[in-house]
Design an enzyme around this catalytic site. Sequence first.
Site, mmCIF file in Angstrom:
data_model
loop_
_atom_site.group_PDB
_atom_site.id
_atom_site.type_symbol
_atom_site.label_atom_id
_atom_site.label_comp_id
_atom_site.label_asym_id
_atom_site.label_seq_id
_atom_site.Cartn_x
_atom_site.Cartn_y
_atom_site.Cartn_z
ATOM 1 N N LYS A 1 0.745 -1.348 0.054
ATOM 2 C CA LYS A 1 -0.035 0.104 -0.072
ATOM 3 C C LYS A 1 1.035 1.250 0.095
ATOM 4 O O LYS A 1 1.857 1.334 0.743
ATOM 5 C CB LYS A 1 -0.888 0.045 1.202
ATOM 6 C CG LYS A 1 -1.681 1.220 1.553
ATOM 7 C CD LYS A 1 -3.157 1.081 1.343
ATOM 8 C CE LYS A 1 -3.872 2.370 1.123
ATOM 9 N NZ LYS A 1 -3.599 3.174 -0.127
ATOM 10 N N LYS B 1 4.846 1.865 -3.589
ATOM 11 C CA LYS B 1 4.937 3.316 -3.839
ATOM 12 C C LYS B 1 4.946 3.594 -5.268
ATOM 13 O O LYS B 1 5.565 2.350 -6.012
ATOM 14 C CB LYS B 1 6.219 3.913 -3.434
ATOM 15 C CG LYS B 1 6.104 5.638 -3.335
ATOM 16 C CD LYS B 1 5.092 5.950 -2.040
ATOM 17 C CE LYS B 1 4.997 7.406 -2.010
ATOM 18 N NZ LYS B 1 4.598 7.851 -0.590
ATOM 19 N N THR C 1 -3.251 13.283 7.049
ATOM 20 C CA THR C 1 -1.645 13.271 7.231
ATOM 21 C C THR C 1 -1.574 14.315 8.122
ATOM 22 O O THR C 1 -0.949 14.290 9.291
ATOM 23 C CB THR C 1 -0.979 13.552 5.954
ATOM 24 O OG1 THR C 1 -1.324 12.318 4.932
ATOM 25 C CG2 THR C 1 0.536 13.623 6.252
ATOM 26 N N SER D 1 -6.517 5.878 5.131
ATOM 27 C CA SER D 1 -6.477 4.885 3.846
ATOM 28 C C SER D 1 -6.843 3.825 4.157
ATOM 29 O O SER D 1 -7.657 3.142 3.230
ATOM 30 C CB SER D 1 -5.273 5.050 3.166
ATOM 31 O OG SER D 1 -5.154 6.026 2.094
HETATM 32 N N1 GLU Z 1 1.190 9.103 0.180
HETATM 33 C C1 GLU Z 1 1.048 8.973 1.567
HETATM 34 C C2 GLU Z 1 2.170 8.511 2.503
HETATM 35 O O1 GLU Z 1 3.192 8.666 1.981
HETATM 36 C C3 GLU Z 1 -0.133 8.118 1.812
HETATM 37 C C4 GLU Z 1 -0.463 6.705 1.388
HETATM 38 C C5 GLU Z 1 -1.687 5.663 1.253
HETATM 39 O O2 GLU Z 1 -2.477 6.475 1.813
HETATM 40 O O3 GLU Z 1 -1.542 4.675 1.260
HETATM 41 O O4 GLU Z 1 2.103 8.118 3.488
#
Ligand code: GLU
Length: 426
Positions: A82, A118, A202, A360
């Site tokens: 994820k 990622k 976040t 998420s």
């Molecule tokens: N891109 C965000 C992070 O770096 C969220 C990733 C997600 O929600 O899966 O944590």
Amino acid sequence: MVAQNGTGNQNVEAEKLDVLESTQTVIKEALDKLGYPDEVYELLKEPMRMMTVRIPVRMDDGSTKIFTGYRAQHNDSVGPTKGGVRFHPEVTDTEVKALSIWMSLKAGIVDLPYGGGKGGIICDPRNMSFRELERLSRGYVRAISQIVGPTKDIPAPDVFTNSQIMAWMMDEYSRIREFDSPGFITGKPLVLGGSHGRESATAKGVTICIREAAKKQGIPLEGARVVVQGFGNAGSFLAKFMHDEGAKIIGISDAYGALYDPEGLDIDYLLDRRDSFGTVTKLFKNTISNKELLELDCDILVPAAIENQITEQNAHNIKAQIVVEAANGPTTLRATKILTDRGILLVPDVLASSGGVTVSYFEWVQNNQGFYWTEKEVDERLEKVLINSFNNVYNTSKNRKVNMRLAAYMVGVRKMAEASRFRGWI
Ligand code: GLU
């Protein structure tokens, strides 16, 4: 290579700014501290899978441009991988790999049933039209569709991607699979199965970490002077939340410069004027540089922009007592040591920025159940998870006498090391 470092010492090797190498160094240290054999490090030092794709996109002027994209899947012993997808001109394969490892650590720290993944595409969405972005987003999903899915690898937003891009990606995936698949991606608009509270998650997580860190350092939030580097998703919501907590936001920045007011900036006005990429300083004449911003006299500093911002060059000049990393990888390893030795409490990225992936996960759970929660339910659950995780990392740091980054890695790596062992992989 010999170069001068920030301490004026001529004979010290220049600091390496390779984020993959630095994360591998700390993973190794964490596994050694926990007593795992070398094989575990060999397994976890790189993603288990890395896909590079070339995406042809028909541009508005009729030409075709080919974009390069990546998807890294670090380790899926605990569950599906994820993590977000970033659209940025400086995306590289090593950066995406490091980011996938950080996602594994975040999932471990907040105890989610996931491994880390990622994605990234080398592009500049600031210079692309709405339709070009749609074609790029759909093309990316077609290119990686074999290796992603609601129980395989679940993307989400990251730098310069948003809920509209998630919506296109979800729609493309659902078309390919020929059934509606809201659980394929998180960070979607509410009407497409998004979760309340995801957009600001976040920043909410960072706010909770700041509150906990301030308690430990005995700093009251009321009137605390806060500097936030970056005014994107994390930075802008964070400035608002800290302002609402009674703190004074004395500095903010974007990619083009920074704003400073010792009496506190008018955050509501700045939020109103920022564009969708978080640009706001272009509207002002009296700006300072990002370098000056980081060294401002303040109580709490939040790097919420990009990697390698606090290095050995400027770590000695940081005046904050608490540094909370809302961005991924903003502080180098040497700078981590300098800040810790100076008694500054550093809350590392893999802990501080884990609120996004936590909500998420809530979104994915709601999609799987087809049963949706209120904002209050989401907030209460997030608060509980983050307070627990903060204290877990903080206590590990105290009990094992290690800095907060190493403590966070020790907490974050354990579950996937154990899961990989039970599966018989090591
Ligand atoms: N891109 C965000 C992070 O770096 C969220 C990733 C997600 O929600 O899966 O944590």
